[in-house]
Design an enzyme around this catalytic site. Sequence first.
Site, PDB file in Angstrom:
ATOM      1  CG  ASP A  23      -1.905  -2.721  13.437  1.00 21.85           C
ATOM      2  OD1 ASP A  23      -3.098  -2.966  13.197  1.00 21.85           O
ATOM      3  OD2 ASP A  23      -1.517  -2.209  14.497  1.00 21.85           O
ATOM      4  CG  LEU A  24      -4.108   1.105   9.520  1.00 19.79           C
ATOM      5  CD1 LEU A  24      -5.355   1.728   8.898  1.00 19.79           C
ATOM      6  CD2 LEU A  24      -2.863   1.491   8.745  1.00 19.79           C
ATOM      7  CG  ASP A  25      -6.571   1.316  15.091  1.00 15.23           C
ATOM      8  OD1 ASP A  25      -6.484   2.292  14.332  1.00 15.23           O
ATOM      9  OD2 ASP A  25      -7.630   0.673  15.274  1.00 15.23           O
ATOM     10  CG  ASP A 195       0.317  -2.537  18.123  1.00 16.80           C
ATOM     11  OD1 ASP A 195      -0.192  -2.675  19.253  1.00 16.80           O
ATOM     12  OD2 ASP A 195      -0.364  -2.475  17.088  1.00 16.80           O
TER      13      ASP A 195
END
Length: 244
Positions: A23-25, A195
Amino acid sequence: MTLPKASMIQYQRLQPFSAISFDLDDTLYNNFPYVMHASEQLFRLINQTYPATALWDTTQWQQFKHALFAQHPELAHDTTAARYAMLYQALLQFGYSEIEASKGAQEGMKCFQHHRSNFTVDENIMALLRRLGQKYPLIGITNGNVDTQRIGLDDVMQFVLHPGHGVKMKPSTDMFTLACRQLDIRPSALLHVGDHPLSDIAGAKMAGCQSVWLNPCMQQRHKKAQSVLPHIEINQLDLLLQLL
């Protein structure tokens, strides 16, 4: 700032894997300040160029966007299309012409996209990704719309998947399934790191993938576990090196 003591908790035995998705954000960077700044710049531009819109505050814009979701459910899976539709339809509602609304929506999107991706991922995170990438193919699976080339991730990831054009957001299995197809691996051979306990952990589980939960996230906010537990929970990304 003193970092908390490194912690790794194993809930399920990790099976061999052959690729890692991220995941990025809020997993690789704190997304909040960039999105907040981009939104501020967007509405400053819209309010200055189209003064009638200054009557609405942030809550009213959000309510209008969610009303659009009710009319067009597909927009909930495409943040870029949703923001454009919100701007365009709102400008029409405020009495601007279709030409003005189209121009305003395009200018607004250009402004938002510039500020939203106006940063680079921290070098420590990039160094970690480069080390992991020496052994495993790395990819991104994100619900967001960050420009991965501008923030540097295209240098360390084979590809990054975004929702939209019929591809649903996590926790839908769409992007996980698509990732495994593009990597030519079984779902269980993909280790997803994220997250969010629902979007990332439950989403990966439903797709048949393994998962690592970063908790707290890059905003340093602890999130409550859901009914679906990850294979492993970590509080610092560099603990991934122990999996090499």
